[in-house]
Design an enzyme around this catalytic site. Structure first.
Site, PDB file in Angstrom:
ATOM      1  N   THR A 141       0.832  -1.217   0.000  1.00  0.00           N
ATOM      2  CA  THR A 141       0.000   0.000   0.000  1.00  0.00           C
ATOM      3  C   THR A 141       0.863   1.262   0.000  1.00  0.00           C
ATOM      4  N   GLY A 180       2.749  -2.796   7.967  1.00  0.00           N
ATOM      5  CA  GLY A 180       2.791  -3.373   9.312  1.00  0.00           C
ATOM      6  C   GLY A 180       4.143  -4.000   9.579  1.00  0.00           C
ATOM      7  N   GLU A 383      -6.168  -5.765   4.229  1.00  0.00           N
ATOM      8  CA  GLU A 383      -6.222  -6.989   3.440  1.00  0.00           C
ATOM      9  C   GLU A 383      -7.384  -6.960   2.459  1.00  0.00           C
TER      10      GLU A 383
HETATM   11  C1  LIG Z   1       1.505 -16.956  14.916  1.00  0.00           C
HETATM   12  C2  LIG Z   1       0.293 -16.691  14.129  1.00  0.00           C
HETATM   13  C3  LIG Z   1      -0.318 -15.365  14.425  1.00  0.00           C
HETATM   14  C4  LIG Z   1      -1.761 -15.354  14.013  1.00  0.00           C
HETATM   15  C5  LIG Z   1      -2.326 -13.986  14.087  1.00  0.00           C
HETATM   16  C6  LIG Z   1      -3.809 -14.022  13.978  1.00  0.00           C
HETATM   17  C7  LIG Z   1      -4.419 -12.655  14.196  1.00  0.00           C
HETATM   18  C8  LIG Z   1      -4.230 -11.782  12.996  1.00  0.00           C
HETATM   19  C9  LIG Z   1      -5.175 -10.645  13.027  1.00  0.00           C
HETATM   20  C10 LIG Z   1      -5.189  -9.786  12.060  1.00  0.00           C
HETATM   21  C11 LIG Z   1      -4.150  -9.852  10.988  1.00  0.00           C
HETATM   22  C12 LIG Z   1      -4.561  -8.952   9.856  1.00  0.00           C
HETATM   23  C13 LIG Z   1      -3.380  -8.220   9.361  1.00  0.00           C
HETATM   24  C14 LIG Z   1      -3.786  -7.359   8.220  1.00  0.00           C
HETATM   25  C15 LIG Z   1      -2.568  -6.756   7.621  1.00  0.00           C
HETATM   26  C16 LIG Z   1      -2.944  -6.044   6.376  1.00  0.00           C
HETATM   27  C17 LIG Z   1      -2.175  -6.185   5.290  1.00  0.00           C
HETATM   28  C18 LIG Z   1      -2.595  -5.509   4.090  1.00  0.00           C
HETATM   29  O1  LIG Z   1      -3.556  -4.780   4.053  1.00  0.00           O
HETATM   30  S1  LIG Z   1      -1.634  -5.892   2.740  1.00  0.00           S
HETATM   31  C19 LIG Z   1      -2.374  -4.999   1.414  1.00  0.00           C
HETATM   32  C20 LIG Z   1      -3.749  -5.537   1.048  1.00  0.00           C
HETATM   33  N1  LIG Z   1      -4.220  -4.889  -0.133  1.00  0.00           N
HETATM   34  C21 LIG Z   1      -5.269  -5.321  -0.832  1.00  0.00           C
HETATM   35  O2  LIG Z   1      -5.953  -6.264  -0.460  1.00  0.00           O
HETATM   36  C22 LIG Z   1      -5.549  -4.582  -2.106  1.00  0.00           C
HETATM   37  C23 LIG Z   1      -6.957  -4.849  -2.608  1.00  0.00           C
HETATM   38  N2  LIG Z   1      -6.993  -4.695  -4.055  1.00  0.00           N
HETATM   39  C24 LIG Z   1      -6.809  -5.804  -4.877  1.00  0.00           C
HETATM   40  O3  LIG Z   1      -6.643  -6.917  -4.454  1.00  0.00           O
HETATM   41  C25 LIG Z   1      -6.835  -5.540  -6.368  1.00  0.00           C
HETATM   42  O4  LIG Z   1      -6.576  -4.198  -6.670  1.00  0.00           O
HETATM   43  C26 LIG Z   1      -8.207  -5.898  -6.982  1.00  0.00           C
HETATM   44  C27 LIG Z   1      -9.276  -5.160  -6.234  1.00  0.00           C
HETATM   45  C28 LIG Z   1      -8.403  -7.356  -6.854  1.00  0.00           C
HETATM   46  C29 LIG Z   1      -8.291  -5.458  -8.421  1.00  0.00           C
HETATM   47  O5  LIG Z   1      -7.296  -6.145  -9.120  1.00  0.00           O
HETATM   48  P1  LIG Z   1      -6.977  -5.637 -10.584  1.00  0.00           P
HETATM   49  O6  LIG Z   1      -6.868  -4.166 -10.522  1.00  0.00           O
HETATM   50  O7  LIG Z   1      -5.850  -6.409 -11.123  1.00  0.00           O
HETATM   51  O8  LIG Z   1      -8.228  -5.921 -11.503  1.00  0.00           O
HETATM   52  P2  LIG Z   1      -9.220  -7.144 -11.641  1.00  0.00           P
HETATM   53  O9  LIG Z   1      -9.593  -7.202 -13.085  1.00  0.00           O
HETATM   54  O10 LIG Z   1     -10.299  -6.975 -10.658  1.00  0.00           O
HETATM   55  O11 LIG Z   1      -8.426  -8.492 -11.305  1.00  0.00           O
HETATM   56  C30 LIG Z   1      -7.650  -9.129 -12.319  1.00  0.00           C
HETATM   57  C31 LIG Z   1      -7.905 -10.615 -12.266  1.00  0.00           C
HETATM   58  O12 LIG Z   1      -7.214 -11.132 -11.130  1.00  0.00           O
HETATM   59  C32 LIG Z   1      -8.130 -11.826 -10.323  1.00  0.00           C
HETATM   60  N3  LIG Z   1      -7.703 -11.619  -8.943  1.00  0.00           N
HETATM   61  C33 LIG Z   1      -7.663 -10.445  -8.293  1.00  0.00           C
HETATM   62  N4  LIG Z   1      -7.194 -10.619  -7.026  1.00  0.00           N
HETATM   63  C34 LIG Z   1      -6.937 -11.943  -6.909  1.00  0.00           C
HETATM   64  C35 LIG Z   1      -6.441 -12.757  -5.833  1.00  0.00           C
HETATM   65  N5  LIG Z   1      -6.110 -12.235  -4.645  1.00  0.00           N
HETATM   66  N6  LIG Z   1      -6.269 -14.066  -6.053  1.00  0.00           N
HETATM   67  C36 LIG Z   1      -6.599 -14.587  -7.263  1.00  0.00           C
HETATM   68  N7  LIG Z   1      -7.091 -13.897  -8.321  1.00  0.00           N
HETATM   69  C37 LIG Z   1      -7.245 -12.579  -8.123  1.00  0.00           C
HETATM   70  C38 LIG Z   1      -9.471 -11.218 -10.617  1.00  0.00           C
HETATM   71  O13 LIG Z   1     -10.510 -12.132 -10.282  1.00  0.00           O
HETATM   72  C39 LIG Z   1      -9.356 -10.990 -12.099  1.00  0.00           C
HETATM   73  O14 LIG Z   1      -9.530 -12.241 -12.719  1.00  0.00           O
HETATM   74  P3  LIG Z   1     -10.257 -12.315 -14.169  1.00  0.00           P
HETATM   75  O15 LIG Z   1     -11.584 -11.639 -13.986  1.00  0.00           O
HETATM   76  O16 LIG Z   1      -9.341 -11.563 -15.079  1.00  0.00           O
HETATM   77  O17 LIG Z   1     -10.356 -13.776 -14.462  1.00  0.00           O
HETATM   78  C1  LIG Z   2      -4.704  -1.771  10.407  1.00  0.00           C
HETATM   79  C2  LIG Z   2      -4.207  -1.784   8.986  1.00  0.00           C
HETATM   80  C3  LIG Z   2      -3.069  -2.525   8.665  1.00  0.00           C
HETATM   81  C4  LIG Z   2      -2.576  -2.505   7.369  1.00  0.00           C
HETATM   82  N1  LIG Z   2      -1.422  -3.195   7.084  1.00  0.00           N
HETATM   83  C5  LIG Z   2      -0.894  -3.138   5.837  1.00  0.00           C
HETATM   84  C6  LIG Z   2       0.346  -3.786   5.530  1.00  0.00           C
HETATM   85  O1  LIG Z   2       0.978  -4.382   6.385  1.00  0.00           O
HETATM   86  N2  LIG Z   2       0.825  -3.712   4.265  1.00  0.00           N
HETATM   87  C7  LIG Z   2       0.163  -3.037   3.275  1.00  0.00           C
HETATM   88  O2  LIG Z   2       0.636  -3.010   2.139  1.00  0.00           O
HETATM   89  N3  LIG Z   2      -1.034  -2.389   3.534  1.00  0.00           N
HETATM   90  C8  LIG Z   2      -1.555  -2.429   4.786  1.00  0.00           C
HETATM   91  N4  LIG Z   2      -2.740  -1.786   5.071  1.00  0.00           N
HETATM   92  C9  LIG Z   2      -3.365  -0.967   4.036  1.00  0.00           C
HETATM   93  C10 LIG Z   2      -4.639  -1.609   3.489  1.00  0.00           C
HETATM   94  O3  LIG Z   2      -4.315  -2.708   2.685  1.00  0.00           O
HETATM   95  C11 LIG Z   2      -5.422  -0.565   2.707  1.00  0.00           C
HETATM   96  O4  LIG Z   2      -5.820   0.436   3.605  1.00  0.00           O
HETATM   97  C12 LIG Z   2      -6.642  -1.224   2.064  1.00  0.00           C
HETATM   98  O5  LIG Z   2      -6.238  -2.042   0.994  1.00  0.00           O
HETATM   99  C13 LIG Z   2      -7.635  -0.177   1.560  1.00  0.00           C
HETATM  100  O6  LIG Z   2      -7.019   0.663   0.603  1.00  0.00           O
HETATM  101  P1  LIG Z   2      -7.047   2.250   0.821  1.00  0.00           P
HETATM  102  O7  LIG Z   2      -6.652   2.544   2.190  1.00  0.00           O
HETATM  103  O8  LIG Z   2      -6.301   2.852  -0.320  1.00  0.00           O
HETATM  104  O9  LIG Z   2      -8.577   2.644   0.679  1.00  0.00           O
HETATM  105  P2  LIG Z   2      -9.275   3.197  -0.655  1.00  0.00           P
HETATM  106  O10 LIG Z   2      -9.221   2.180  -1.725  1.00  0.00           O
HETATM  107  O11 LIG Z   2      -8.782   4.547  -0.947  1.00  0.00           O
HETATM  108  O12 LIG Z   2     -10.784   3.215  -0.137  1.00  0.00           O
HETATM  109  C14 LIG Z   2     -11.433   4.436   0.197  1.00  0.00           C
HETATM  110  C15 LIG Z   2     -12.883   4.313  -0.234  1.00  0.00           C
HETATM  111  O13 LIG Z   2     -12.931   4.236  -1.654  1.00  0.00           O
HETATM  112  C16 LIG Z   2     -13.745   3.160  -2.078  1.00  0.00           C
HETATM  113  N5  LIG Z   2     -13.254   2.605  -3.335  1.00  0.00           N
HETATM  114  C17 LIG Z   2     -11.968   2.498  -3.732  1.00  0.00           C
HETATM  115  N6  LIG Z   2     -11.887   1.931  -4.934  1.00  0.00           N
HETATM  116  C18 LIG Z   2     -13.162   1.670  -5.321  1.00  0.00           C
HETATM  117  C19 LIG Z   2     -13.747   1.075  -6.482  1.00  0.00           C
HETATM  118  N7  LIG Z   2     -13.004   0.604  -7.494  1.00  0.00           N
HETATM  119  N8  LIG Z   2     -15.083   0.952  -6.518  1.00  0.00           N
HETATM  120  C20 LIG Z   2     -15.849   1.400  -5.503  1.00  0.00           C
HETATM  121  N9  LIG Z   2     -15.373   1.994  -4.383  1.00  0.00           N
HETATM  122  C21 LIG Z   2     -14.039   2.109  -4.306  1.00  0.00           C
HETATM  123  C22 LIG Z   2     -13.586   2.139  -0.949  1.00  0.00           C
HETATM  124  O14 LIG Z   2     -14.701   1.227  -0.935  1.00  0.00           O
HETATM  125  C23 LIG Z   2     -13.533   3.017   0.291  1.00  0.00           C
HETATM  126  O15 LIG Z   2     -14.854   3.284   0.716  1.00  0.00           O
HETATM  127  C24 LIG Z   2      -3.252  -1.770   6.352  1.00  0.00           C
HETATM  128  C25 LIG Z   2      -4.407  -1.041   6.672  1.00  0.00           C
HETATM  129  C26 LIG Z   2      -4.886  -1.053   7.985  1.00  0.00           C
HETATM  130  C27 LIG Z   2      -6.125  -0.265   8.325  1.00  0.00           C
END
Ligand SMILES: CCCCCCCC/C=C\CCCCC/C=C/C(=O)SCCNC(=O)CCNC(=O)[C@H](O)C(C)(C)COP(=O)(O)OP(=O)(O)OC[C@H]1O[C@@H](n2cnc3c(N)ncnc32)[C@H](O)[C@@H]1OP(=O)(O)O
Ligand SMILES: Cc1cc2nc3c(=O)[nH]c(=O)nc-3n(C[C@H](O)[C@H](O)[C@H](O)COP(=O)(O)OP(=O)(O)OC[C@H]3O[C@@H](n4cnc5c(N)ncnc54)[C@H](O)[C@@H]3O)c2cc1C
Length: 616
Positions: A141, A180, A383
């Site tokens: 991110t 994170g 996530e």
């Molecule tokens: C010891 C053990 C300890 C245990 C601990 C337990 C407790 C833990 C508690 C909490 C832990 C939580 C920690 C959270 C930390 C957070 C980390 C993060 O946030 S990391 C960053 C996360 N970011 C995201 O998730 C970004 C979201 N956005 C996307 O994924 C993509 O932008 C998208 C929305 C999917 C769009 O993708 P894109 O722009 O490429 O366009 P599309 O056309 O939609 O997708 C293309 C094709 O790819 C397929 N697709 C998309 N994603 C996936 C996937 N993940 N896997 C497989 N395929 C995927 C999609 O379906 C499209 O396919 P086709 O339609 O082309 O066939």
């Molecule tokens: C506690 C925490 C831990 C995190 N840890 C990590 C980490 O370790 N590593 C990492 O890489 N990231 C991490 N993140 C970031 C996290 O993955 C992003 O915050 C998350 O993917 C959402 O993206 P954003 O913040 O850009 O929100 P945005 O995408 O900007 O969302 C803002 C608003 O826009 C809307 N929106 C955006 N796109 C669209 C669309 N195409 N259509 C309709 N509505 C849309 C959303 O629904 C939302 O309401 C963490 C976030 C949090 C809160």
């Protein structure tokens, strides 16, 4: 400490064996025994004792949790634990409802190495990472982008002369943000929760890394800079898939904690009068309190069931992918996306309802409900933001409609879309869980057809799929939710059917919860069932009566059903949720122990003194 008489009485009722239900929740008696052993390994070890984290500042909290998390890692290594559930038991027993500082290393750094590193790279990084000899994070991110991965601005330019990638975050919006466990460049500042995690920022300025730092199992850059695409490009998204697939069970775990606290406390708390002169009843005897908590109790069980199922499904698909078979990756992705989105959203709403149902004491950190809430609610954004993930599921459902028209077989989790549903017979007030499941599947099928017709019309008009989707995103999101509810209810019904065979008394009480879950879901969307002419008003009136009747059946089982979650008091860390129900005495003791009551409030005298001197 003696048992609170209310809870003692509650535990004399019930129609099932609590311990047997705990074994079912754990996946068998041996797993329960192992969990108890691991919890005791933590709870009896003085290294895990420390200040009550609820009284700590952000800096103190981070330091204390890092100290404990390192102790968790040592304990896990000392006991040679490599099962993720067992490792999570040790972690949860130590973290007091917080997320530990090294969590991202485990769930977001090690996983991609496992999935996308080739054998050489595994030796070089995965093995030391698993031993915590290297600590990593997941820096995807950016300040300007999180959801839209294709919009990320960070650059990795290949320098063929040095065989290196040159990394740059060229703009301010490209700065890596939220990372994170990012220990180098800086912390992004105080947050709503997640105080135990140092979410960092990372600016890259011509940072050079060797070519072979690119994880090469799923795609590689040759010495001359040629990019060799992975067999299935989507597998690069796989690192996000793992956490999403695990988060439904994390949601179930957090909701189970909240429901345990609220239901136990609702049996201890007496308030107001039902019959004048007959004393104050337990608040759980009010129908409104049951209406708040019993659907959430049912939801906690439903989410646990489908969370276990999702993890099993995902693990099977990952094994298939490791053998080069990608045919179930799409289904795995959309199931994890839908379940993670719906379950974590409904869980944070549910934790809030549990907090409200405890009145003022629910607002105190003594209850731990605020701690559970602020740490859980991140999971509706992290996530994969809720709407973003639901849209992924919705797009897949639109493809299913086309597959149906073309006679292409559907994936098993959407097979019901190909079923025909006749309008239901008139419902009385004892509709069984299978009929409720059919109704929920029927609504999802009709909704998918309805939404698809709008998207198709838009596509015909504009010829642009993104435009067509964007114009109908609200109903696409609702369509994804309806499907996900069908997946949840199907998993719950399937599991309860299985338990009815193996343990009828436990199965019977779970079937009541399954009915509560199904009826609540149908009543929440009653208009659709009327509009699609599947149900009549009389049916809805009857299942509303059924719901209140089900509450009367569950009332005497409620404490036993939360006891079955088997949270040790030291893991739950909630004075309202104590097993012995001794709330008031311990609330007072906890408050008196607060450092705020120990500090000399010199500031108070100093400023009040100013008021007096000011001759107001
Ligand atoms: C010891 C053990 C300890 C245990 C601990 C337990 C407790 C833990 C508690 C909490 C832990 C939580 C920690 C959270 C930390 C957070 C980390 C993060 O946030 S990391 C960053 C996360 N970011 C995201 O998730 C970004 C979201 N956005 C996307 O994924 C993509 O932008 C998208 C929305 C999917 C769009 O993708 P894109 O722009 O490429 O366009 P599309 O056309 O939609 O997708 C293309 C094709 O790819 C397929 N697709 C998309 N994603 C996936 C996937 N993940 N896997 C497989 N395929 C995927 C999609 O379906 C499209 O396919 P086709 O339609 O082309 O066939
Ligand atoms: C506690 C925490 C831990 C995190 N840890 C990590 C980490 O370790 N590593 C990492 O890489 N990231 C991490 N993140 C970031 C996290 O993955 C992003 O915050 C998350 O993917 C959402 O993206 P954003 O913040 O850009 O929100 P945005 O995408 O900007 O969302 C803002 C608003 O826009 C809307 N929106 C955006 N796109 C669209 C669309 N195409 N259509 C309709 N509505 C849309 C959303 O629904 C939302 O309401 C963490 C976030 C949090 C809160």
């Amino acid at each position: 400490m003696p048992m609170n008489p209310d809870l003692e009485k509650e535990r004399q009722g019930g129609t099932f064996d609590v311990e047997q239900l705990t074994h079912i929740l754990d996946g068998g008696r041996d797993k329960t025994l192992k969990r108890h052993f691991l919890e005791q390994e933590v709870l009896k070890d003085p290294v895990f004792r420390g200040p009550d984290t609820r009284f700590l500042s952000r800096e103190e909290l981070f330091g204390e949790l890092l100290r404990k998390h390192v102790a968790v890692i040592k304990k896990t290594q000392e006991l040679s634990i490599d099962d993720i559930n067992e490792a999570s038991t040790i972690y949860s027993a130590a973290m007091n409802n917080n997320v530990g500082p090294l969590t991202l290393h485990s769930v977001a750094f090690v996983a991609p190495l496992d999935l996308m590193a080739d054998d050489e790279q595994k030796k070089k990084w995965l093995i030391p990472a698993k031993k915590y000899e290297i600590i990593g994070c997941y820096a995807q991110t950016e300040l300007g982008h999180g959801s839209f991965i294709r919009g990320l601005e960070t650059r990795a330019d290949y320098d063929v002369n040095t065989q290196q990638f040159v990394l740059n975050t060229p703009t301010e919006t490209a700065i890596k943000w939220w990372v994170g466990g990012c220990v180098a460049v800086g912390d992004i500042g105080p947050k709503f929760g997640f105080g135990g995690v140092d979410n960092g920022y990372l600016c890259l300025n011509n940072v050079r890394i060797p070519r072979d730092n690119l994880l090469a199992k799923t795609g590689k850059v040759l010495e001359d800079g040629t990019y060799v695409k992975p067999e299935n490009p989507k597998v690069v998204y796989g690192s996000m898939l793992g956490i999403r697939a695990a988060l439904p069970k994390v949601g179930a775990y957090n909701l189970s904690k909240a429901v345990t606290i609220a239901i136990r406390y609702s049996c201890v708390r007496h308030q107001s009068e039902i019959k004048p002169g007959c004393g104050e009843p337990q608040v759980l005897d009010y129908q409104t309190q049951q209406h708040k908590l019993f659907p959430l109790l049912a939801t906690a069980y439903a989410f646990h069931t489908v969370g276990v199922w999702m993890l099993d499904f995902h693990s099977t698909v990952m094994n298939e992918i490791n053998e080069g078979h990608y045919h179930r990756l799409a289904e795995d992705h959309v199931l994890a996306a839908g379940l993670k989105a719906v379950i974590n959203w409904k869980t944070h709403e549910g934790i809030e309802i549990c907090r409200f149902s405890c009145g003022g004491h629910g607002y105190s950190l003594a209850s731990s409900l605020p701690v559970i809430y602020v740490n859980h609610v991140a999971n509706s954004t992290a996530e994969g933001e809720t709407v973003i993930l639901l849209l992924q599921t919705a797009v897949y459902l639109m493809k299913c409609v086309i597959d149906l028209e073309q006679g292409t077989p559907l994936d098993p989790s959407v097979a019901y879309l190909d079923q025909s549903f006749s309008k239901s017979e008139q419902w009385c007030s004892d509709v069984d869980m299978h009929s409720l499941l059919k109704a929920i599947q029927f609504r999802s099928k009709k909704f998918t057809e309805y939404v698809s017709s709008f998207v198709k019309k838009e596509l015909m008009a504009t010829g642009n799929q993104q435009l067509a989707f964007n114009k109908h995103k609200v109903i696409l999101v609702e369509c994804a939710k309806a499907h996900t509810e069908a997946v949840i209810m199907n998993a719950f019904v399937t599991k309860v059917d299985e338990i009815l065979q193996s343990n009828p008394s436990v199965g019977k009480v779970l079937s009541l919860l399954c009915q509560i879950y199904g009826v609540t879901e149908i009543l929440a969307h009653s208009g659709d069932y009327i509009q699609y002419e599947y149900l009549r008003k009389i049916d809805l009136d009857n299942i509303q009566d059924q719901l209140f009747k089900l509450y009367t059946y569950i009332r005497p089982e409620a404490v036993l059903l939360v006891d079955a979650f088997d949270f040790h008091d030291e893991v739950l860390k909630s004075i309202l949720g104590r097993y012995d129900g001794q709330v008031y005495e311990n609330m007072f003791k906890w408050a008196k122990a607060s450092p705020f009551n120990k500090q000399d409030q010199g500031t108070f005298r100093k400023y009040i003194q100013q008021l007096k001197q000011a001759k107001l």
